[in-house]
Scaffold this motif. Sequence first.
Motif, PDB file in Angstrom:
ATOM      1  N   ARG A 242       0.827  -1.207   0.000  1.00  0.00           N
ATOM      2  CA  ARG A 242       0.000   0.000   0.000  1.00  0.00           C
ATOM      3  C   ARG A 242       0.861   1.257   0.000  1.00  0.00           C
ATOM      4  O   ARG A 242       0.655   2.173  -0.787  1.00  0.00           O
ATOM      5  CB  ARG A 242      -0.907   0.044   1.249  1.00  0.00           C
ATOM      6  CG  ARG A 242      -1.770   1.302   1.330  1.00  0.00           C
ATOM      7  CD  ARG A 242      -2.404   1.479   2.701  1.00  0.00           C
ATOM      8  NE  ARG A 242      -1.461   2.021   3.677  1.00  0.00           N
ATOM      9  CZ  ARG A 242      -1.217   3.319   3.868  1.00  0.00           C
ATOM     10  NH1 ARG A 242      -1.849   4.239   3.159  1.00  0.00           N
ATOM     11  NH2 ARG A 242      -0.337   3.719   4.779  1.00  0.00           N
ATOM     12  N   TYR A 243       1.838   1.277   0.892  1.00  0.00           N
ATOM     13  CA  TYR A 243       2.606   2.490   1.120  1.00  0.00           C
ATOM     14  C   TYR A 243       3.512   2.821  -0.065  1.00  0.00           C
ATOM     15  O   TYR A 243       3.697   3.970  -0.426  1.00  0.00           O
ATOM     16  CB  TYR A 243       3.440   2.316   2.388  1.00  0.00           C
ATOM     17  CG  TYR A 243       3.934   3.610   2.974  1.00  0.00           C
ATOM     18  CD1 TYR A 243       3.072   4.423   3.700  1.00  0.00           C
ATOM     19  CD2 TYR A 243       5.252   4.028   2.804  1.00  0.00           C
ATOM     20  CE1 TYR A 243       3.512   5.617   4.234  1.00  0.00           C
ATOM     21  CE2 TYR A 243       5.703   5.211   3.335  1.00  0.00           C
ATOM     22  CZ  TYR A 243       4.828   6.009   4.055  1.00  0.00           C
ATOM     23  OH  TYR A 243       5.263   7.200   4.581  1.00  0.00           O
ATOM     24  N   ILE A 244       4.082   1.771  -0.667  1.00  0.00           N
ATOM     25  CA  ILE A 244       5.051   1.991  -1.744  1.00  0.00           C
ATOM     26  C   ILE A 244       4.365   2.082  -3.109  1.00  0.00           C
ATOM     27  O   ILE A 244       4.670   2.935  -3.917  1.00  0.00           O
ATOM     28  CB  ILE A 244       6.128   0.876  -1.738  1.00  0.00           C
ATOM     29  CG1 ILE A 244       6.912   0.928  -0.425  1.00  0.00           C
ATOM     30  CG2 ILE A 244       7.045   1.013  -2.942  1.00  0.00           C
ATOM     31  CD1 ILE A 244       7.840  -0.254  -0.203  1.00  0.00           C
ATOM     32  N   ASN A 245       3.445   1.171  -3.389  1.00  0.00           N
ATOM     33  CA  ASN A 245       2.700   1.205  -4.657  1.00  0.00           C
ATOM     34  C   ASN A 245       3.595   1.387  -5.881  1.00  0.00           C
ATOM     35  O   ASN A 245       3.537   2.415  -6.565  1.00  0.00           O
ATOM     36  CB  ASN A 245       1.662   2.333  -4.619  1.00  0.00           C
ATOM     37  CG  ASN A 245       0.247   1.804  -4.525  1.00  0.00           C
ATOM     38  OD1 ASN A 245      -0.350   1.394  -5.528  1.00  0.00           O
ATOM     39  ND2 ASN A 245      -0.285   1.769  -3.315  1.00  0.00           N
ATOM     40  N   VAL A 246       4.376   0.377  -6.208  1.00  0.00           N
ATOM     41  CA  VAL A 246       5.300   0.526  -7.336  1.00  0.00           C
ATOM     42  C   VAL A 246       4.639   0.830  -8.690  1.00  0.00           C
ATOM     43  O   VAL A 246       5.240   1.528  -9.502  1.00  0.00           O
ATOM     44  CB  VAL A 246       6.297  -0.656  -7.463  1.00  0.00           C
ATOM     45  CG1 VAL A 246       7.303  -0.628  -6.338  1.00  0.00           C
ATOM     46  CG2 VAL A 246       5.604  -1.991  -7.573  1.00  0.00           C
ATOM     47  N   PRO A 247       3.407   0.353  -8.971  1.00  0.00           N
ATOM     48  CA  PRO A 247       2.810   0.778 -10.256  1.00  0.00           C
ATOM     49  C   PRO A 247       2.274   2.197 -10.094  1.00  0.00           C
ATOM     50  O   PRO A 247       1.067   2.435 -10.076  1.00  0.00           O
ATOM     51  CB  PRO A 247       1.674  -0.232 -10.488  1.00  0.00           C
ATOM     52  CG  PRO A 247       1.706  -1.190  -9.340  1.00  0.00           C
ATOM     53  CD  PRO A 247       2.489  -0.551  -8.240  1.00  0.00           C
ATOM     54  N   HIS A 248       3.174   3.160  -9.951  1.00  0.00           N
ATOM     55  CA  HIS A 248       2.797   4.494  -9.454  1.00  0.00           C
ATOM     56  C   HIS A 248       2.120   5.378 -10.496  1.00  0.00           C
ATOM     57  O   HIS A 248       1.688   6.467 -10.171  1.00  0.00           O
ATOM     58  CB  HIS A 248       4.019   5.200  -8.843  1.00  0.00           C
ATOM     59  CG  HIS A 248       5.108   5.523  -9.822  1.00  0.00           C
ATOM     60  ND1 HIS A 248       5.983   6.563  -9.647  1.00  0.00           N
ATOM     61  CD2 HIS A 248       5.462   4.939 -11.004  1.00  0.00           C
ATOM     62  CE1 HIS A 248       6.837   6.595 -10.662  1.00  0.00           C
ATOM     63  NE2 HIS A 248       6.548   5.633 -11.494  1.00  0.00           N
ATOM     64  N   LEU A 249       2.059   4.904 -11.751  1.00  0.00           N
ATOM     65  CA  LEU A 249       1.421   5.733 -12.782  1.00  0.00           C
ATOM     66  C   LEU A 249      -0.049   5.378 -12.981  1.00  0.00           C
ATOM     67  O   LEU A 249      -0.691   5.826 -13.926  1.00  0.00           O
ATOM     68  CB  LEU A 249       2.189   5.626 -14.100  1.00  0.00           C
ATOM     69  CG  LEU A 249       3.663   6.070 -14.007  1.00  0.00           C
ATOM     70  CD1 LEU A 249       4.340   5.976 -15.366  1.00  0.00           C
ATOM     71  CD2 LEU A 249       3.782   7.497 -13.477  1.00  0.00           C
TER      72      LEU A 249
ATOM     73  N   LEU B 126      -4.876  -0.904  -3.202  1.00  0.00           N
ATOM     74  CA  LEU B 126      -5.097  -0.985  -4.648  1.00  0.00           C
ATOM     75  C   LEU B 126      -3.828  -1.273  -5.448  1.00  0.00           C
ATOM     76  O   LEU B 126      -3.841  -1.185  -6.671  1.00  0.00           O
ATOM     77  CB  LEU B 126      -5.696   0.351  -5.141  1.00  0.00           C
ATOM     78  CG  LEU B 126      -7.020   0.753  -4.487  1.00  0.00           C
ATOM     79  CD1 LEU B 126      -7.350   2.212  -4.818  1.00  0.00           C
ATOM     80  CD2 LEU B 126      -8.133  -0.164  -4.962  1.00  0.00           C
ATOM     81  N   ALA B 127      -2.740  -1.621  -4.758  1.00  0.00           N
ATOM     82  CA  ALA B 127      -1.478  -1.817  -5.472  1.00  0.00           C
ATOM     83  C   ALA B 127      -1.593  -2.915  -6.534  1.00  0.00           C
ATOM     84  O   ALA B 127      -0.929  -2.861  -7.569  1.00  0.00           O
ATOM     85  CB  ALA B 127      -0.355  -2.150  -4.489  1.00  0.00           C
TER      86      ALA B 127
END
Lengths: 393, 65
Positions: free
Chosen positions: A273-280, A333-334
């Motif tokens: 949750r906090y990092i959410n690598v698919p950030h786009l 939602l990551a």
Amino acid sequence: MKRDLKCPFNPPPDLKRLQSEAPITKVRIWNGQTPWLVTRYEDVRFVLKDPRFSVVPTRPGWPPMSAGQAATRRDLKPNIFSLDNPEHNDYRKMMSGDFRIAKIETLRPRVQAIVDAALDEVLATPPPLDLWTHFALKVPSLVICEMLGVPYSDHELFQDRSEKLVSTTSSDQDIATALKDIQSLLENLTRAKQAAPTDDIISRMAVQYARTGVLTPAEIADMCVMLLIAGHDTTSNMICLSTVLFLGHPEQLEEFRNGDAALVANAVEECLRYINVPHLGRRRVALEDVELGGVLIRAGEGVIAGTMIGDRDERAFPSPDEFNIHREARHMLAFGYGVHQCLGQPLARLELQVALTALFRRIPTLKLAVPQDQLPFDYEALVYGLHELVVTW
Amino acid sequence: MKVKIDQKLCVGAGNCTQLAAAVFTQRPEDGIVELRQENPPQELAEAILKAVRNCPTGAISVSEA
């Protein structure tokens, strides 16, 4: 939108502002398109669940993250990322049995063994050492090789090309060549396994779908490339970024290191949750007019479902910008939402649980070799991350 | 509590089988969810509601038994 360089784990401040002031608004993206950007948790879930929003990248108005992303979405066939239902489910079901929870859980001892072997090598090397190359990138690659049935002799080629596929320094030509190499490796493998199947995903698909003429070996290869793209640098980046995040929260790291399986699992949800690598975010185009939050999204208009910023919505997560491994974060939602929610999520969870606990338990004195503010966070990458993480112990 | 699965909506993400393993399981061939029990006891209600909330496609529905 730019992140605050002093807070590499926080979303760009402008996104945060939009979430409170203009939660559904038009934005201009890299190629001049002006899709809607949706930033609140419930609205993001609405878009991702509603079949009136399409993922088909060839529809006018679909907003790509980059030219490269548009190309892989178009060129891999069939590709569950690029199909709406009912076709999407038909193809997804050909692979979803391999990723069901019970099946993935049987891999835990193998994943542990792969992680331990990688850490043996790390510990045999005098520090400092790049954790990205020697651990974060290696583990998911070896795991997916085993699952697909890529023989040991091809691991090096497979690893090299999959690294090129996801590297932000690769040119379009590099990416096209790497993609072709992996496609032909997997296509040849499918033909070989069709004749002499073993116990792995490619063999199962070859027997079930190539022998029966449902799919060609080239199509099976493309579906496996899709698994690779989806699961490789996402997991690798999560391993590196979670490492940095924990090192910045020493008290929570101590709890995590000594935590039981339940706390470890909960903490991994919070890291996701906090990092959410698919950030786009997730990209869609409206098939018909849809009213959402008082805004009319017209047929043919693009929509970006802001999953990363949605996971920082205080309406869904109290004190959303606080990293807290005890919070309830499972509804994050990551992994996306709706029919396209990540197929490989049980594997990602397993790899992160095993890799992070083993890393911190076996190297209790692990620390960054450079201060956090000098780490090369890759703000522009499609998958947020660090493509080098020098550590010492 | 009565639980129903719409297998046409289910995509086999499997969240429910982790959140309420006593109630939900996945078919081996494609991961689509099946019920272990249709009328689970009340003490499982919290876990089931969590599964409902986390289902990405809204394939789980519950009603009073």
